[in-house]
Design a protein around this motif. Structure first.
Motif, PDB file in Angstrom:
ATOM      1  N   MET A  64       9.875  12.624   8.379  1.00 64.29           N
ATOM      2  CA  MET A  64      10.307  11.261   8.195  1.00 64.29           C
ATOM      3  C   MET A  64       9.446  10.620   7.118  1.00 64.29           C
ATOM      4  O   MET A  64       8.236  10.757   7.102  1.00 64.29           O
ATOM      5  N   GLU A  65      10.094   9.914   6.175  1.00 64.80           N
ATOM      6  CA  GLU A  65       9.354   9.314   5.063  1.00 64.80           C
ATOM      7  C   GLU A  65       8.673   8.018   5.482  1.00 64.80           C
ATOM      8  O   GLU A  65       9.072   7.371   6.438  1.00 64.80           O
ATOM      9  N   ASN A  66       7.590   7.693   4.748  1.00 66.69           N
ATOM     10  CA  ASN A  66       6.847   6.470   5.030  1.00 66.69           C
ATOM     11  C   ASN A  66       7.670   5.246   4.653  1.00 66.69           C
ATOM     12  O   ASN A  66       8.297   5.209   3.603  1.00 66.69           O
ATOM     13  N   PHE A  67       7.621   4.250   5.502  1.00 66.30           N
ATOM     14  CA  PHE A  67       8.363   3.011   5.274  1.00 66.30           C
ATOM     15  C   PHE A  67       7.397   1.975   4.702  1.00 66.30           C
ATOM     16  O   PHE A  67       6.340   1.721   5.273  1.00 66.30           O
ATOM     17  N   ASP A  68       7.764   1.374   3.566  1.00 65.10           N
ATOM     18  CA  ASP A  68       6.926   0.385   2.888  1.00 65.10           C
ATOM     19  C   ASP A  68       7.435  -1.024   3.218  1.00 65.10           C
ATOM     20  O   ASP A  68       8.291  -1.561   2.516  1.00 65.10           O
ATOM     21  N   LEU A  69       6.908  -1.608   4.287  1.00 61.56           N
ATOM     22  CA  LEU A  69       7.340  -2.946   4.723  1.00 61.56           C
ATOM     23  C   LEU A  69       6.997  -3.995   3.676  1.00 61.56           C
ATOM     24  O   LEU A  69       7.807  -4.877   3.388  1.00 61.56           O
ATOM     25  N   ASP A  70       5.808  -3.917   3.084  1.00 62.48           N
ATOM     26  CA  ASP A  70       5.415  -4.887   2.059  1.00 62.48           C
ATOM     27  C   ASP A  70       6.386  -4.859   0.884  1.00 62.48           C
ATOM     28  O   ASP A  70       6.793  -5.914   0.381  1.00 62.48           O
ATOM     29  N   GLY A  71       6.769  -3.665   0.476  1.00 64.02           N
ATOM     30  CA  GLY A  71       7.709  -3.525  -0.642  1.00 64.02           C
ATOM     31  C   GLY A  71       9.076  -4.105  -0.308  1.00 64.02           C
ATOM     32  O   GLY A  71       9.710  -4.771  -1.135  1.00 64.02           O
ATOM     33  N   GLU A  72       9.533  -3.826   0.903  1.00 57.93           N
ATOM     34  CA  GLU A  72      10.829  -4.369   1.344  1.00 57.93           C
ATOM     35  C   GLU A  72      10.793  -5.898   1.381  1.00 57.93           C
ATOM     36  O   GLU A  72      11.729  -6.562   0.958  1.00 57.93           O
ATOM     37  N   LEU A  73       9.714  -6.458   1.912  1.00 60.80           N
ATOM     38  CA  LEU A  73       9.586  -7.914   1.962  1.00 60.80           C
ATOM     39  C   LEU A  73       9.572  -8.513   0.554  1.00 60.80           C
ATOM     40  O   LEU A  73      10.228  -9.522   0.302  1.00 60.80           O
ATOM     41  N   ASP A  74       8.816  -7.896  -0.343  1.00 61.59           N
ATOM     42  CA  ASP A  74       8.767  -8.389  -1.730  1.00 61.59           C
ATOM     43  C   ASP A  74      10.150  -8.360  -2.372  1.00 61.59           C
ATOM     44  O   ASP A  74      10.534  -9.286  -3.091  1.00 61.59           O
ATOM     45  N   LYS A  75      10.884  -7.318  -2.099  1.00 60.54           N
ATOM     46  CA  LYS A  75      12.219  -7.164  -2.684  1.00 60.54           C
ATOM     47  C   LYS A  75      13.170  -8.278  -2.223  1.00 60.54           C
ATOM     48  O   LYS A  75      13.994  -8.762  -2.993  1.00 60.54           O
ATOM     49  N   TYR A  76      13.032  -8.718  -0.985  1.00 53.74           N
ATOM     50  CA  TYR A  76      13.960  -9.703  -0.423  1.00 53.74           C
ATOM     51  C   TYR A  76      13.504 -11.155  -0.560  1.00 53.74           C
ATOM     52  O   TYR A  76      14.231 -12.070  -0.150  1.00 53.74           O
ATOM     53  N   GLN A  77      12.314 -11.397  -1.104  1.00 52.50           N
ATOM     54  CA  GLN A  77      11.790 -12.765  -1.191  1.00 52.50           C
ATOM     55  C   GLN A  77      12.738 -13.758  -1.888  1.00 52.50           C
ATOM     56  O   GLN A  77      12.971 -14.847  -1.359  1.00 52.50           O
ATOM     57  N   PRO A  78      13.312 -13.438  -3.039  1.00 53.16           N
ATOM     58  CA  PRO A  78      14.196 -14.418  -3.694  1.00 53.16           C
ATOM     59  C   PRO A  78      15.425 -14.784  -2.846  1.00 53.16           C
ATOM     60  O   PRO A  78      15.804 -15.958  -2.760  1.00 53.16           O
ATOM     61  N   GLN A 131       4.907 -13.835  10.218  1.00 54.53           N
ATOM     62  CA  GLN A 131       5.306 -13.308  11.529  1.00 54.53           C
ATOM     63  C   GLN A 131       5.744 -11.848  11.432  1.00 54.53           C
ATOM     64  O   GLN A 131       5.428 -11.036  12.314  1.00 54.53           O
ATOM     65  N   ILE A 132       6.471 -11.518  10.365  1.00 51.98           N
ATOM     66  CA  ILE A 132       6.917 -10.131  10.190  1.00 51.98           C
ATOM     67  C   ILE A 132       5.715  -9.213   9.980  1.00 51.98           C
ATOM     68  O   ILE A 132       5.611  -8.147  10.603  1.00 51.98           O
ATOM     69  N   LEU A 133       4.790  -9.629   9.113  1.00 54.65           N
ATOM     70  CA  LEU A 133       3.616  -8.799   8.839  1.00 54.65           C
ATOM     71  C   LEU A 133       2.675  -8.731  10.046  1.00 54.65           C
ATOM     72  O   LEU A 133       2.048  -7.702  10.294  1.00 54.65           O
ATOM     73  N   LYS A 134       2.585  -9.819  10.801  1.00 57.56           N
ATOM     74  CA  LYS A 134       1.762  -9.849  11.997  1.00 57.56           C
ATOM     75  C   LYS A 134       2.295  -8.857  13.038  1.00 57.56           C
ATOM     76  O   LYS A 134       1.527  -8.219  13.762  1.00 57.56           O
ATOM     77  N   ASN A 135       3.604  -8.702  13.084  1.00 60.36           N
ATOM     78  CA  ASN A 135       4.247  -7.778  14.023  1.00 60.36           C
ATOM     79  C   ASN A 135       4.733  -6.520  13.307  1.00 60.36           C
ATOM     80  O   ASN A 135       5.785  -5.978  13.632  1.00 60.36           O
ATOM     81  N   ARG A 136       3.971  -6.093  12.361  1.00 56.49           N
ATOM     82  CA  ARG A 136       4.302  -4.951  11.498  1.00 56.49           C
ATOM     83  C   ARG A 136       4.702  -3.716  12.299  1.00 56.49           C
ATOM     84  O   ARG A 136       5.657  -3.035  11.952  1.00 56.49           O
ATOM     85  N   ASP A 137       4.029  -3.453  13.391  1.00 54.49           N
ATOM     86  CA  ASP A 137       4.293  -2.242  14.171  1.00 54.49           C
ATOM     87  C   ASP A 137       5.722  -2.218  14.717  1.00 54.49           C
ATOM     88  O   ASP A 137       6.298  -1.153  14.921  1.00 54.49           O
TER      89      ASP A 137
END
Length: 159
Positions: free
Chosen positions: A1-15, A41-47
């Motif tokens: 299973m590939e690593n999921f980049d939550l920070d990248g996904e959040l950055d992509k959806y910011q606009p 809240q999303i980053l705080k509950n990253r897991d």
């Protein structure tokens, strides 16, 4: 299973998230605050998000819920401020109204004042009629005329 980049996904959806927040709030700063709170809240509950793919839909739900929460808080605050202001106004007006109306009643003739006194005591039309030796219809008519007279003398209170 590939690593999921939550920070990248959040950055992509910011606009997109920001545009949605602006459409709800109609205010740039409030929208920025909401998006920032949601990101926190999303980053705080990253897991909870890293175990599966992050969905943009969940951001919209979070933004909408945060907006509703803020609107409720601001509405409650506005209602509390309004109630406090109304109580202050009412407290200042009560004495003025009481004195003014008492003076108005004191200027009326004695039978009218007696009728008003019986009304204030909570007597029914029938009881007032028995006390004053009048028909119930006469009592109703006189009270109607008294109310009409008071309304004419206090038009600012009966608009």
């Amino acid at each position: 299973m590939e690593n999921f980049d939550l920070d990248g996904e959040l950055d992509k959806y910011q606009p997109i998230m920001f545009k949605y927040a602006v459409s709800l709030t109609h205010d740039y700063d409030d929208a920025l605050d909401i998006v920032q709170d949601v990101n926190y809240q999303i980053l705080k509950n990253r897991d909870k998000f890293e175990s599966r793919q992050y969905s943009l839909k969940i951001s919209f739900v979070f933004i909408r819920n945060r907006f509703i929460s803020l609107m409720r808080k601001s509405k409650i605050l506005y209602i509390e401020q309004e109630m406090e202001y109304n109580v202050q106004v009412e407290n200042n007006m009560i004495l003025y109204d009481y004195d003014y109306i008492l003076n108005l009643i004191n200027k009326m003739d004695i039978p009218t004042r007696v009728l008003i006194g019986l009304l204030i005591q909570g007597k029914s039309y029938k009881e007032i009629g028995n006390i004053l030796n009048m028909k119930e219809g006469t009592v109703k008519s006189r009270i109607h005329n008294i109310r009409k007279k008071i309304k004419n003398q206090l038009p600012e209170y009966f608009q």
